[in-house]
Every structure is written in structure tokens, then in C-alpha cells.
Design a protein around this motif. Structure first.
Motif, PDB file in Angstrom:
ATOM      1  N   LYS A 218       0.940  -1.220   0.003  1.00 23.48           N
ATOM      2  CA  LYS A 218       0.008   0.044  -0.029  1.00 23.48           C
ATOM      3  C   LYS A 218       0.982   1.286   0.166  1.00 23.48           C
ATOM      4  O   LYS A 218       0.491   2.357  -0.394  1.00 23.48           O
ATOM      5  N   MET A 219       2.129   1.164   0.670  1.00 32.03           N
ATOM      6  CA  MET A 219       2.848   2.277   0.775  1.00 32.03           C
ATOM      7  C   MET A 219       3.812   2.459  -0.595  1.00 32.03           C
ATOM      8  O   MET A 219       4.679   3.127  -0.604  1.00 32.03           O
ATOM      9  N   GLY A 220       3.779   1.602  -1.389  1.00 28.70           N
ATOM     10  CA  GLY A 220       4.458   1.627  -2.736  1.00 28.70           C
ATOM     11  C   GLY A 220       5.766   0.857  -2.458  1.00 28.70           C
ATOM     12  O   GLY A 220       6.955   1.395  -3.401  1.00 28.70           O
ATOM     13  N   LEU A 221       6.116   0.361  -1.249  1.00 24.29           N
ATOM     14  CA  LEU A 221       7.244  -0.147  -0.849  1.00 24.29           C
ATOM     15  C   LEU A 221       7.478  -1.456  -1.133  1.00 24.29           C
ATOM     16  O   LEU A 221       6.331  -2.064  -1.460  1.00 24.29           O
TER      17      LEU A 221
END
Ligand SMILES: Nc1ncnc2c1ncn2[C@@H]1O[C@H](COP(=O)(O)OP(=O)(O)O)[C@@H](O)[C@H]1O
Ligand SMILES: [Mg+2]
Lengths: 222, 272
Positions: A218-221
């Protein structure tokens, strides 16, 4: 052979279920305190001000090197000598909260250290203030790598709640003890306490592992 | 402790003051002298390419100007104002954090490894500082960020996270992020070194645009001699923390005076 009595099991189930609720509440409250305080400890240890970071570092080291049960006794029984008179719940929450805050602060520190130096430099080059840098850039990136450690300590604090029974917090262990001494039967209540802990710990650990993957995505990590 | 008072001019005044001035700047790490009493002026609108062997202090020059670290000696001025120092009771003392933070607003920097914030989308990367630092409204910041992302050809990917972008794309977003702060000077530290050869062009195209259309003042550390020759107004060859030789690109690449420059350039040519 075991003398296992099912009718006794059914009889004491409502009391144990109720106590389970209090155990979960104690674990969550303690963990909430530990999460916030732990972050404070972690950040305080990183300030340049020696008057702040030194004492905090030593306090954390002290807590980590002494048993939780001692800390619980200390807050509850020694506190009054310093004018701090607390009932079992607040005393227990403070003790277990402080204890786990010290461990979580190390987890946070590891997470913060894992954020590459380039992130700090980018934030500095954009003139972000130190507070903003922590809040918007560093901490969001420090949480995912810390997540596994945080999850372990959530399960850990849950398993340590029985220690609160020594000062009379009526959680699961305390309730099982009472039942045992009232009925002179310990096999069923203790076995049930074990099963209850197992039934909560195992799925929690699994859910946390899944949550970590989700949060990262979700955080793009990666 | 009484702060040391310096007797440099508190302000550079006059018609043709440089936008950036390094005056006798020295930077040491322990005993290692990395910048050795460096003097360097950059005029407004000038594009200065910095070349030189690894370890010669090229990155350090940019890091000092970005105020990522403190210098040990000398002074840096930006737009006539001291960056590394500030006025106190009629004299100059070392700048405090607050002064540095304000002065950094004049400078933008792009890094070799982009250093985008990975938990934010391209657009979020570009609006973070304008909103938080410049106090722009979110709507205005988004508008500006979209213009800049469009300029670097990344508007379509505005809502992607960096992990879903190629190196060249990330670097272009990083350039837009820096420009969103409207700096007077842009610093590029080997912005193409970490890129695959086939995407270097996307980034150099953007830098070319900044030079020709926007007339931005820039310092660019680079290993791309061809690009430096094509685009810069002046080339500085660094050696051992000093400028060994500087001049117009034609002179440095065509007819270098210093033996060290000659050796460096022929070594670079051989490697390519
Ligand atoms: N933080 C640091 N601590 C110690 N030495 C450093 C540090 N940063 C750079 N240096 C040294 O300073 C010298 C110049 O570094 P740098 O400016 O990065 O060179 P360049 O960019 O030209 O390759 C090198 O010898 C490098 O090892
Ligand atoms: Mg370098």
C-alpha cells in the motif's frame, strides 16, 4: 489416567472468557503505551542533546536488563513510598508499557537506521524541518522494516500479561488461579488458559505477517 | 563561549556580483583535506560543469553549497548573502540551523541515486516541500507539480510510486521535485551515473531544456564529457580538492593547458 471433567470445563468457561477479554485489553493497552513511549525513547536517544539522550539510553538499557516481574512489583509496591499510589491496573499498565516501550524503542531505532542516508539528504535539500523530516519521510519508511519486530512484541506482551496477576490484575492467569483454589482443581483451568493463549497467539502472528505485506504494498514499498 | 567573529563582507554588493561565490572554502574530514581553500564564482544563468577524477572533491563542492554539511574554513555566498555565515552584532558568525534552512531554499539538488521518497507517488514527492515548507495551498502545489512533471515528461506517471518507475523516470521526477521549490541554483551530482545507457538521454534532454528554455543557474558534476562540452558555459577540472584548470568547454576539451587535465581527459577517452 487424567481425571478430565468436561462439566467443570463448561462451568468455568464463562469466567475464563470474561478474563480473556481483560487479558486482551491489558495487552492492547500496554502495547499502545509501549508504541507511543517507545517512539519517544527512540527519538530522544537520537537528539544531539546529551542531557536528554544519555539518561534515556541508560534508562532503556536498565529496563532491558532487569526482569519484567521486578518492574511490576516496583511500580506497585515501591511506588507508594515515593507518593505514587496506584491500583493494580494502572500500575500494571505502566510497568508493562515501560518494559515493552524499551524493547520497541530498539525496534524503531533499527527501523530508523535502515532508512538510507540519501532520504535525509533529500529532505534536507528540500528544506524540510527536522520534525517534518521525521514525521513525513523517515518514520513512514522506518515502520515497515520494524513491523516484524513490532509484531513479535505484540505477541510477547500478550504472553507476559499473566505476570500482572502477581499484583492482582484479574486477567486470565489470575482467574484460573482463583478457580483452581476455589474448586481444588487446576488441570482444567490451566489447560484452558494454555489453549486460549495458543488460539490467540498463532492467528495473530499469521495476520501480522499478512498485514506487513499489505502495508508495504500500500505504501508503494517493495 | 564567545562565537568567533569573521571579517568577511556581510553582503556582496554591486552590479556584477556572482550568484554563487566560494571564497577560500576548506573542507576536511579528520586529517583529510577534501576542499583546499577553494575559490569559485558562478554567474547568474551560468551552467558550470565539474569534472575530475574520483575523490577529487566534486560531490563535496555540491554538498557544501547545499549545506548538507558544514565547511571548516572560508565562506560561501548565494545571491550576495552569506550561506555558511550570518550577521550578528555587526559581524559574521557561523550560520545556525535556522539560517541554513532558509538559505537552502535558494538551492536545489539532484542526486546520483535520485533519493525520491519511496512511500509517496511522483506527484506527492513534488508537492511535499512546497506545501510543508513554502506553505503553498495543496491545489496550487499540485498545479505547479503537474506543470513540472509535464515538463520532464512524467505527467502520465504522476500517481505511480518510485518503485514502479525506471531509473531514468525516477531521476526526471527528482528534477521536477527540486524545481518545484523554485531554486535559484540547481545542483546535479552525476545524475546519469546510476542509469542504464539507453535511458541517459531522457535525463540529459531535460537538463538541456533547463539550460536553453529556463536559463537556470546550474552546477553539474558529470562523467559525460560530450554532454559537458555541448551544454556548459564553463568547465572546471577538479584535482585534489582544488580547481586545477577551468575555462570554456572548447578550451578545456580542445586545448587543455594542465598536464593533469590532459592525462584525465585521455584516460576518460580511452575508457569510452
Ligand atoms: N563523510 C565523509 N567522511 C570521510 N571522508 C569523506 C566523506 N565524504 C567524502 N569523503 C572523502 O572526500 C574525498 C572527496 O570525496 P567526493 O567529494 O565524494 O569526491 P568525488 O565526488 O570527486 O568523487 C574522498 O577522498 C572521500 O573519500
Ligand atoms: Mg562524487
Amino acid at each position: 489416567m487424567f481425571d478430565w471433567r468436561w462439566e467443570f470445563v463448561w462451568q468455568i468457561t464463562p469466567r475464563l472468557v470474561e478474563a480473556t477479554g481483560r487479558t486482551i485489553l491489558a495487552a492492547l493497552l500496554g502495547y499502545g503505551i509501549a508504541m507511543v513511549l517507545g517512539l519517544f525513547f527512540a527519538l530522544a536517544q537520537r537528539t544531539r542533546f546529551k542531557l536528554v539522550n544519555k539518561p534515556i539510553r541508560e534508562f532503556v538499557e536498565f529496563i532491558r536488563s532487569t526482569p519484567l516481574i521486578l518492574q511490576i512489583f516496583f511500580v506497585f509496591y515501591v511506588g507508594p513510598q515515593f507518593g505514587v499510589m496506584l491500583s493494580p491496573w494502572p500500575a500494571g499498565m505502566i510497568a508493562i508499557g515501560l518494559h515493552y516501550a524499551s524493547y520497541l524503542s530498539e525496534v524503531y531505532r533499527g527501523g530508523i537506521d535502515s532508512v538510507p542516508k540519501g532520504q535525509w539528504e533529500a529532505a534536507t535539500s528540500l528544506s524540510l524541518s527536522p520534525t517534518r523530516t521525521y514525521y513525513r519521510v523517515i518514520i513512514p519508511q522506518a515502520i515497515p522494516p520494524a513491523f516484524a519486530g513490532m509484531g513479535n512484541y505484540l505477541v510477547g506482551i500478550f504472553k507476559d500479561t499473566p505476570m500482572l496477576s502477581v499484583i492482582g490484575v484479574a486477567e486470565l492467569m489470575h482467574t484460573a488461579n482463583s478457580i483452581g483454589s476455589e474448586h481444588y482443581r487446576f488441570l482444567e483451568p490451566y489447560t484452558m488458559v494454555g489453549v486460549i493463549f495458543l488460539l490467540i497467539s498463532l492467528p495473530t502472528a499469521a495476520v501480522l505477517r499478512k498485514a506487513e505485506v499489505k502495508i508495504r504494498r500500500k505504501m508503494g514499498l517493495r | 563561549m564567545k562565537p568567533t567573529v569573521f571579517h568577511y563582507p556581510a553582503k556582496l554588493e554591486g552590479e556584477d556580483i556572482p550568484l554563487v561565490r566560494f571564497h577560500e572554502v576548506t573542507k576536511r574530514y579528520g586529517d583529510l583535506v577534501v576542499l583546499d581553500s577553494l575559490d569559485l564564482d558562478v554567474a547568474e544563468g551560468e551552467m558550470v560543469a565539474i569534472i575530475g577524477p574520483s575523490g577529487s572533491g566534486k560531490t563535496t563542492v555540491l554538498r557544501m553549497l547545499m549545506a548538507l554539511e558544514k565547511i571548516n574554513d572560508g565562506i560561501i555566498y548565494v545571491d550576495g548573502e552569506p550561506l555558511t555565515h550570518m550577521s550578528r552584532n555587526g559581524g559574521l558568525v557561523w550560520a545556525d540551523e535556522k539560517h541554513l534552512r532558509r538559505q537552502r531554499l535558494n538551492i536545489g539538488m539532484c542526486f546520483q541515486h535520485f533519493n525520491l521518497f519511496p512511500h509517496m507517488t511522483a506527484l506527492e514527492n513534488c508537492i511535499e516541500a512546497p506545501v510543508q515548507v513554502l506553505g503553498m495551498s495543496k491545489a496550487d502545489a499540485i498545479k505547479r507539480a503537474e506543470e513540472l512533471l509535464d515538463m520532464v515528461g512524467m505527467l502520465e506517471k504522476a500517481h505511480e510510486h518510485p518503485s514502479r518507475l525506471s531509473g531514468g523516470q525516477q531521476q526526471r521526477v527528482a528534477i521536477a521535485r527540486s524545481l518545484a521549490m523554485r531554486p535559484k541554483v540547481m545542483l546535479f551530482d552525476e545524475v546519469t551515473s546510476a542509469l542504464d545507457p539507453e535511458v541517459i538521454g531522457e535525463v540529459t534532454t531535460v537538463i538541456r531544456k533547463l539550460v536553453h528554455k529556463h536559463n537556470l543557474t546550474m552546477l553539474m558534476v558529470t562523467h559525460q564529457m560530450g554532454f559537458a562540452k555541448e551544454i556548459s558555459d564553463r568547465v572546471c577540472f577538479f584535482y585534489d580538492g582544488k580547481i586545477e584548470e577551468q575555462g570554456p568547454p572548447d578550451q578545456i576539451f580542445g586545448n587543455p593547458k594542465s598536464e593533469r587535465t590532459q592525462q584525465f581527459l585521455s584516460a576518460v577517452l580511452e575508457a569510452n
